[in-house]
Structure formats: structure tokens, C-alpha cells
Design an enzyme around this catalytic site. Structure first.
Site, PDB file in Angstrom:
ATOM      1  N   ASP A 168      44.004 -67.550 -19.196  1.00 33.05           N
ATOM      2  CA  ASP A 168      43.798 -66.892 -18.003  1.00 33.05           C
ATOM      3  C   ASP A 168      43.191 -67.852 -16.804  1.00 33.05           C
ATOM      4  O   ASP A 168      42.308 -68.696 -17.441  1.00 33.05           O
ATOM      5  CB  ASP A 168      43.136 -65.710 -17.924  1.00 33.05           C
ATOM      6  CG  ASP A 168      43.348 -64.673 -17.022  1.00 33.05           C
ATOM      7  OD1 ASP A 168      43.826 -64.891 -16.021  1.00 33.05           O
ATOM      8  OD2 ASP A 168      42.984 -63.398 -17.518  1.00 33.05           O
ATOM      9  N   HIS A 226      45.244 -70.441  -8.710  1.00 38.26           N
ATOM     10  CA  HIS A 226      44.498 -69.488  -8.959  1.00 38.26           C
ATOM     11  C   HIS A 226      44.892 -69.230 -10.798  1.00 38.26           C
ATOM     12  O   HIS A 226      43.928 -68.551 -11.472  1.00 38.26           O
ATOM     13  CB  HIS A 226      44.976 -68.106  -8.657  1.00 38.26           C
ATOM     14  CG  HIS A 226      44.644 -67.750  -7.079  1.00 38.26           C
ATOM     15  ND1 HIS A 226      43.659 -67.153  -6.994  1.00 38.26           N
ATOM     16  CD2 HIS A 226      44.916 -68.447  -6.011  1.00 38.26           C
ATOM     17  CE1 HIS A 226      43.175 -67.081  -5.660  1.00 38.26           C
ATOM     18  NE2 HIS A 226      43.957 -68.075  -5.069  1.00 38.26           N
TER      19      HIS A 226
END
Ligand code: ADQ
Length: 467
Positions: free
Chosen positions: A370, A162
Site C-alpha cells: 500500500d 499515491h
């Protein structure tokens, strides 16, 4: 909805959530949906720590949630410290977010990380049926498949990361990086958030591990073949829009519009994490007020950033820094009837989030790094297509690869970010609509259903030379 697998799905992640709970976020909902379509098992850490020198294996909990079984184990204090706080959050998290300066590289957390992955493998082996398909999530569990293979597991195993995968030279700062990446070859399919991440993987395995590049994202090394592809995670757009129409969100929207009737709202919603670029965001906002004084008494930044991982020092540092910045900006520019920054250090309930997003004329999603960033997608899903707000998005978020119609910024460049925020605040309606239309189309096409179905389909079709 069926997940297209012949066997049962087994999901493993550090934390296990009950997908039926309303508070469940993106991942829990997605995983819950994939699991409930055929019935399945979700395995992970319970979130509990056992004190007093006990070992992690000693306690296991089972719970049913519809046709899903939730199986969890508790962790001993030692294991929690070295596996979770230590190697996962003081080594992998900072390094994978390019923050070598914040990584604790020589503290010896590695053994605890390996040990917990081994405990997970032993526990899981006892649960497996012959036709199970296993899907492991995130950086806490990178070596889990290798541990399972060592115990004789021949199942199909997929992995999804992720967070970003950094370039080889950054990765190489981790003592034991060879072992970490080698362990990815125990999977049949490795899913990453972006094409940039896949390129980093390819470069690492070809330069550091002499891997052979095969067609269709396949790589051969260490006597195994693995596929590594990009599966950008999405949100459930329709569900989020429905949440926006429900009373809780509408109430939130009314309240915000009433309270800030004279203002133009900018919103930021993040976990309080140094990867999210919050000090840089506050500084860009300060420069906006200094350079474009017409925004004074008008623009208000509402930043919602609840604390996470408070046991790790770097998180306490960022909290202090932000509180200092917000205080000084409010002190410098604030008026009796206008506070430039509303910085709230608590989470906001998921059911009220769409209302907050919709009240925001501009969203500031400006992480320094991110994996994806789902807040950007949630903001877009919450907008009124006839009068949408503008997304200011960091080029360093995985989402920027997809969401090219957002206003992309370099959050390290305070001047350019301030200018871009000004542009967002002044953007004409027609341009806002056009950009939003295209962005909404993209998040609808690549939504969370697309994400898990595509991943599981590719896992089901993965080449089987390995077994
Ligand atoms: P996170 O770093 O947690 O996740 P993000 O994707 O932005 O980051 O948020 C996940 C969820 O948390 C969103 O659904 C969001 O609404 C919720 N959330 C965040 N801040 C909140 C707040 N202040 N109040 C209430 N809810 C809040 C990791 C990676 C990301 C990746 C996701 C999913 O770091 O890059 O997008 O996993 O893969």
C-alpha cells in the site's frame, strides 16, 4: 490559510471531486484546501464515457466551486478501455503493487495511455496562465509533464505518486518502463509516499538511466534535474475527531456497542482490492479462532469492503474468493448467536466511519502492499486516548515507516499475524495508551496540512536550471 505560492495553483488528477461535498475523502479535501487558499483550477476526467466511436477531446465541462474552477473532459470508450482500465489499472497498478502475476503486460494498452495524457496536455495548455504552478497526481498521469513540455510548457510542475514505487527489477517488467521513468524527469519535483519508494527511485535512475546523484534528493539524467523526496500523506486529524463527535458517528458507535455488547470487535475498512490482503486477513482470523478458542463467541471481525474497478477481472476474482472464505469460516465456527465474520460489500458513509472505528477494539490494516493507507491514520484519530484500541498494521503499508508503535505484521505469515491479533486483543490498558499517545502525536505532526504545504513549498523552491 495560504498555500505560499506566488501564482495560481493548477491541480490535475484522473478524477476531479467537488471539495465542498461532505462525502469527499482525504485527497479531495487536501487538494480542495490547497486550491481554495489562493483560488485555482482542478482539471481531470469527468468520469463520463462517450460511446459510439467519438474522440475524447470533444467534450469539456466547467463548473465553479467557490474560488475553484473544476474543468473536466469526457473519455471515449476506447480511451477509457486502454488508458484507465488498461494501462493504469491492468499494468501500472498491479506492477507497482508487486503483482506481476496479475499484470496484463502485452495487451498493447500503452498507446491509449500515451494518447490520453497527450489530450490532457493539449487541453491544459489552453487553460494555463504564465505564473501558474502545476501539481499532477498519481499513476494515471505519469507522462503528463513530458507531454506538456513537448508543447513548450515551462511552468513549475510537481508530481505526487499515491501508490508505491517498486524496486527496479519489478518496474523493468513493464514494456516501456524506460520511457515511463524518463518522463518523471520532466517534473521539477516528484513526491513519493515513503523513503523506501525514494530509495527505489534512486536505485532505478542510477542503475538503469545512469543518473548522477546530487545533494538534497536531486538527480540529473536526460539533460534535466529532478528532485524526488518522501511526503507521507496524512489526514485532517482535528476534522476527523470532530466528525467523530457529531451525531452520525455517535449513533453508529451506540448501535455497534449495543449490537455487539458481548463481543470484542475487530474492524477492517478497505476498498475491495487485491493489494489490501483481505484473504490473508480472513485466514489469520480463522487461525486465531482455531488456536485461541477463548476468542470463539467473543471476537467478531467486521469487514467493510465495497467493490471497485469491477470491470477488471482480478477484482471479480478477489470478491469470489473472499465470499467463499467468509462463508466457510462462518460455517465452521459460527453459532446461532455468533457470526465470526460480518463481511459487508458496501461503502459506509464517511460521517459514520469514526463511530465504527471507535467501536473497534482492534483495527486490522494488513495490505500486502500500500502506498500509505489512510484507514490506519483514521482509526488512530478516532480512538478515545484514555481507552484506545490497537492498530495491527502491515509492514508493507507505507504507513508502517511512520507508525512504528503499531503492532507491525507480515500479512503473508498467517501464524504470526494470528498471534499478533491475539496480543492486540489482550494488550493491557497502559501499553495501549502509551502506543496510542505516540501514534496520535505523529499523525498530528504529519497531517494533511503538513503534507500539501511541504510539497508546495518544496515545489516553489525547486531548482530552476531546467528552464
Ligand atoms: P486507497 O487505496 O483508496 O488510496 P486508503 O488510503 O486506505 O486507500 O483509503 C483512502 C480513503 O478511502 C480513506 O479516507 C478511507 O476512509 C476511504 N475508504 C476506504 N475504504 C472505505 C470503505 N469501505 N468505506 C468508506 N470509506 C472507505 C490510495 C493509495 C493509498 C494512499 C491513498 C492516499 O492506495 O495507499 O494512502 O491513495 O494517498
Amino acid at each position: 490559510m495560504t498555500n505560499g505560492l506566488k501564482g495560481r495553483l493548477v491541480v490535475v488528477s484522473n478524477r476531479v471531486g467537488d471539495p465542498r461535498q461532505g462525502s469527499a475523502g482525504g485527497l479531495a479535501v487536501a487538494v480542495g484546501e490547497a486550491l481554495s487558499s489562493s483560488g485555482g483550477l482542478w482539471f481531470g476526467w469527468s468520469g463520463k464515457i462517450i460511446e459510439g466511436g467519438a474522440k475524447s477531446e470533444t467534450k469539456q465541462h466547467r463548473q465553479s466551486a467557490g474560488n475553484i474552477t473544476l474543468a473536466t473532459i469526457d473519455l471515449s470508450r476506447d480511451d477509457y478501455d486502454s488508458y484507465y482500465l488498461g494501462f493504469s489499472n491492468r499494468v501500472i497498478w498491479p506492477v507497482f503493487h508487486y503483482r506481476l502475476d496479475l499484470a496484463d503486460l502485452d495487451a498493447g494498452f500503452f498507446e491509449g495511455y500515451q494518447r490520453v495524457n497527450r489530450v490532457f496536455a493539449h487541453r491544459l495548455m489552453a487553460e494555463l496562465r504564465p505564473d501558474d504552478v502545476i501539481w499532477i497526481h498519481d499513476y494515471h498521469l505519469i507522462p503528463l509533464a513530458a507531454e506538456l513540455r513537448a508543447l513548450g510548457c515551462t511552468h513549475r510542475i510537481g508530481f505526487f505518486l499515491h501508490i508505491p514505487l517498486p524496486p527496479p527489477l519489478i518496474l523493468a517488467a513493464i514494456p516501456g518502463h524506460e520511457w515511463l521513468i524518463r518522463s518523471l524527469f520532466a517534473y521539477d519535483l516528484v513526491g513519493l509516499q515513503s523513503h523506501a519508494d525514494v530509495a527505489h527511485f534512486a536505485r532505478y535512475v542510477t542503475t538503469e538511466a545512469n543518473a548522477e546523484v546530487l545533494p538534497d534528493d536531486h538527480y540529473r539524467a536526460f539533460g534535466r534535474i529532478v528532485r524526488a523526496s518522501a511526503y507521507p500523506i496524512g489526514i485532517d486529524v482535528e476534522q476527523f475527531r470532530r466528525l467523530g463527535e457529531a451525531e452520525d458517528s455517535q449513533k453508529m458507535l451506540r448501535m455497534m456497542r449495543e449490537q455487539y455488547a458481548q463481543r470484542e470487535l475487530l474492524v477492517g475498512v478497505d476498498r475491495l482490492d487485491y493489494s489490501k490482503g483481505l484473504p490473508q486477513r480472513f485466514k489469520a482470523f480463522r487461525l486465531l479462532l482455531a488456536r485461541y478458542p477463548e476468542n470463539r463467541r467473543r471476537a467478531t471481525l467486521v469487514e467493510i469492503a465495497p467493490p471497485t474497478r469491477e470491470d477488471v477481472e482480478a477484482y471479480a476474482d478477489i470478491r469470489r474468493e473472499l465470499e467463499g472464505l467468509a462463508g466457510s469460516i462462518n460455517g465452521e465456527f459460527g453459532e446461532l448467536d455468533w457470526m465470526p465474520i460480518r463481511y459487508i460489500h458496501r461503502a459506509i458513509a464517511r460521517k459514520r466511519l469514526p463511530g465504527l472505528y471507535r467501536a473497534g477494539r482492534v483495527a486490522l490494516v494488513t495490505p500486502l502492499r500500500d502506498g500509505m493507507n489512510l484507514v490506519a491514520k483514521e482509526y488512530l484519530a478516532s480512538q478515545d486516548p484514555d481507552n484506545p484500541g490497537v492498530l495491527v498494521l502491515s509492514r508493507f503499508a507505507g504507513a508502517a515507516e511512520q507508525l512504528s508503535e503499531a503492532l507491525l505484521v507480515n500479512p503473508y505469515d498467517t501464524v504470526a499475524t494470528a498471534e499478533t491479533i491475539e496480543r492486540a486483543l489482550r494488550m493491557p490498558l497502559e501499553e495501549r495508551r502509551e502506543r496510542h499517545r505516540e501514534l496520535l502525536r505523529k499523525i498530528r505532526t504529519y497531517d494533511v496540512h503538513w503534507w500539501w504545504k511541504t510539497f508546495l513549498q518544496d515545489l516553489a523552491n525547486a531548482r530552476r536550471e531546467n528552464h
